[in-house]
Write a protein that holds these residues in place. Structure first.
Motif, PDB file in Angstrom:
ATOM      1  N   ALA A 122       0.835  -1.206   0.000  1.00 12.80           N
ATOM      2  CA  ALA A 122       0.000   0.000   0.000  1.00 12.80           C
ATOM      3  C   ALA A 122       0.865   1.249   0.000  1.00 12.80           C
ATOM      4  N   LEU A 123       1.901   1.261   0.839  1.00 13.48           N
ATOM      5  CA  LEU A 123       2.783   2.420   0.918  1.00 13.48           C
ATOM      6  C   LEU A 123       3.567   2.610  -0.375  1.00 13.48           C
ATOM      7  N   LYS A 124       3.995   1.504  -0.988  1.00 17.31           N
ATOM      8  CA  LYS A 124       4.847   1.606  -2.169  1.00 17.31           C
ATOM      9  C   LYS A 124       4.080   2.019  -3.424  1.00 17.31           C
ATOM     10  N   TYR A 125       2.849   1.514  -3.586  1.00 13.33           N
ATOM     11  CA  TYR A 125       2.173   1.671  -4.870  1.00 13.33           C
ATOM     12  C   TYR A 125       0.939   2.578  -4.862  1.00 13.33           C
ATOM     13  N   ALA A 126       0.241   2.693  -3.726  1.00 14.93           N
ATOM     14  CA  ALA A 126      -0.981   3.504  -3.725  1.00 14.93           C
ATOM     15  C   ALA A 126      -0.728   5.003  -3.892  1.00 14.93           C
ATOM     16  N   MET A 180      -2.840   7.974  -5.915  1.00 14.12           N
ATOM     17  CA  MET A 180      -3.566   8.975  -5.134  1.00 14.12           C
ATOM     18  C   MET A 180      -3.219  10.402  -5.547  1.00 14.12           C
ATOM     19  N   GLN A 181      -2.056  10.584  -6.171  1.00 18.65           N
ATOM     20  CA  GLN A 181      -1.650  11.919  -6.590  1.00 18.65           C
ATOM     21  C   GLN A 181      -2.282  12.361  -7.910  1.00 18.65           C
ATOM     22  N   LYS A 182      -2.950  11.450  -8.586  1.00 12.56           N
ATOM     23  CA  LYS A 182      -3.582  11.791  -9.863  1.00 12.56           C
ATOM     24  C   LYS A 182      -4.841  12.615  -9.619  1.00 12.56           C
ATOM     25  N   THR A 183      -5.035  13.636 -10.409  1.00 11.04           N
ATOM     26  CA  THR A 183      -6.243  14.459 -10.321  1.00 11.04           C
ATOM     27  C   THR A 183      -7.170  14.106 -11.472  1.00 11.04           C
ATOM     28  N   THR A 184      -8.441  14.471 -11.308  1.00  8.67           N
ATOM     29  CA  THR A 184      -9.420  14.121 -12.334  1.00  8.67           C
ATOM     30  C   THR A 184     -10.606  15.074 -12.258  1.00  8.67           C
ATOM     31  N   MET A 205      -6.598  18.324  -6.514  1.00 13.23           N
ATOM     32  CA  MET A 205      -5.326  18.392  -5.800  1.00 13.23           C
ATOM     33  C   MET A 205      -4.936  16.992  -5.351  1.00 13.23           C
ATOM     34  N   SER A 206      -3.659  16.791  -5.132  1.00 16.13           N
ATOM     35  CA  SER A 206      -3.169  15.468  -4.736  1.00 16.13           C
ATOM     36  C   SER A 206      -3.410  15.230  -3.253  1.00 16.13           C
ATOM     37  N   TYR A 207      -4.051  14.131  -2.945  1.00 14.95           N
ATOM     38  CA  TYR A 207      -4.240  13.742  -1.551  1.00 14.95           C
ATOM     39  C   TYR A 207      -4.650  12.280  -1.494  1.00 14.95           C
ATOM     40  N   THR A 250       3.674  14.563  -1.042  1.00 15.47           N
ATOM     41  CA  THR A 250       2.703  13.885  -1.914  1.00 15.47           C
ATOM     42  C   THR A 250       1.258  14.259  -1.600  1.00 15.47           C
ATOM     43  N   GLY A 251       1.010  14.779  -0.400  1.00 21.19           N
ATOM     44  CA  GLY A 251      -0.367  15.020   0.021  1.00 21.19           C
ATOM     45  C   GLY A 251      -1.047  13.783   0.571  1.00 21.19           C
ATOM     46  N   VAL A 252      -0.310  12.672   0.653  1.00 18.01           N
ATOM     47  CA  VAL A 252      -0.873  11.404   1.138  1.00 18.01           C
ATOM     48  C   VAL A 252      -0.475  11.199   2.594  1.00 18.01           C
ATOM     49  N   ARG A 253      -1.437  10.812   3.402  1.00 15.94           N
ATOM     50  CA  ARG A 253      -1.200  10.525   4.820  1.00 15.94           C
ATOM     51  C   ARG A 253      -1.223   9.018   5.052  1.00 15.94           C
TER      52      ARG A 253
END
Length: 303
Positions: free
Chosen positions: A141-145, A149-153, A166-168, A210-213
């Protein structure tokens, strides 16, 4: 960046904690805690939840899907057979999600293998299996997600759709208080639970910018509905948490601050909090859901 419920520009930090537009993954979705997490994310208004199980057909997840279809018709729950210990399967799942939805927002890794209850009954093979089941899914999960998650749409045309501008993202690792203490079930469970918590702690630096927690839920005694009268040690070893009935009601009252075992839904609610904007400044945390047992005394489970 803040937003209101009526804002046309979507932000993850909604004041109402809703997950409109969010695409989520929940592993172990046919188990009591995984089912509770799926239900909680649906209640928060997620657009889509991949309810991942280890088998192609799973009656509990089919029942859950049908009930949520009635309770939360705007949330699409997709039963998905997924081998959590496979790197290739993880990449395939993420590709499927991005091809279908163009975004990924929440990843809840809820896996668990107790393994043998004593060191004498633990073989190297048992230890490898525990690490593979309890820690490797968190690593994947940490390596690939985060890249997904940073992709916007832009806003889609599906129910509960919202743009992602925004990336989150939020990665949530559901583990055990055995990741902090010893003496909870067996050595392999304790060692591998420590490793899962290590993924979370190392993940903060990995995810900078990355904006990911990433956070952990470490659960104590949770009533997962295992009847000890009908289950032997071998059956219990396959579970995610030690059966709460290993501790009598009298012991629970003495050793747990809230004097009872927890319920799967109480773990699910914490996952909902960590998925939402309510926890926007929380990362690298270990949130214990143990009724205060670990504060009163180190948690031990007799075998």
């Amino acid at each position: 960046m803040a937003s209101t419920a009526g804002s046309s520009s979507f932000s993850p930090y909604r004041v109402d904690g809703k997950l409109y537009g969010f695409v989520c993954v929940v592993t172990g979705a046919s188990q009591p805690v995984g089912k509770a997490v799926v239900s909680e994310l649906a209640a928060h208004g997620a657009a889509c939840i991949y309810a991942c199980t280890s088998s192609p057909t799973d009656e509990p997840i089919d029942d859950l899907t049908e009930s949520l279809k009635t309770e939360h018709p705007n949330t699409k729950v997709i039963p998905y057979p997924y081998n959590t210990t496979s790197e290739e399967a993880t990449l395939v799942l993420i590709d499927d999600i991005l091809n279908q939805w163009g975004r990924l927002d929440i990843w809840v890794s809820s896996t668990g293998l107790l393994g043998p209850p004593s060191i004498t009954s633990t073989s190297p093979k048992d230890l490898y299996a525990a690490f593979e089941t309890n820690a490797m899914p968190a690593f994947f999960a940490l390596k690939y997600a985060p890249a997904a998650m940073q992709k916007t749409t832009p806003k889609g045309n599906y129910a509960n759709a919202a743009p992602k501008d925004m990336s989150y993202g939020s990665i949530i690792i559901v583990s055990s208080v055995a990741g902090t203490y010893g003496g909870c079930w067996g050595p392999a469970f304790t060692m591998s639970s420590h490793a899962a918590l290590g993924v979370v702690r190392s993940g903060v630096a990995v995810l900078k910018g990355t904006g990911v927690r990433i956070n952990a839920i470490t659960a104590g005694q949770i009533d997962v509905g295992v009847d000890l009268k009908g289950a032997g040690i071998k059956e219990m070893e396959q579970g995610q948490f030690p059966p709460s009935s290993l501790q009598s009601e009298e012991v629970q009252k003495r050793a747990i601050g809230l004097e009872r075992a927890g319920r799967p839904g109480e773990v699910g609610k914490v996952a909902g909090f960590l998925a939402s904007g309510f926890s926007s400044y929380i990362t690298g945390a270990e949130i214990r859901v143990d009724g205060g047992a670990s504060v009163m005394n180190p948690l031990t489970v007799p075998v």
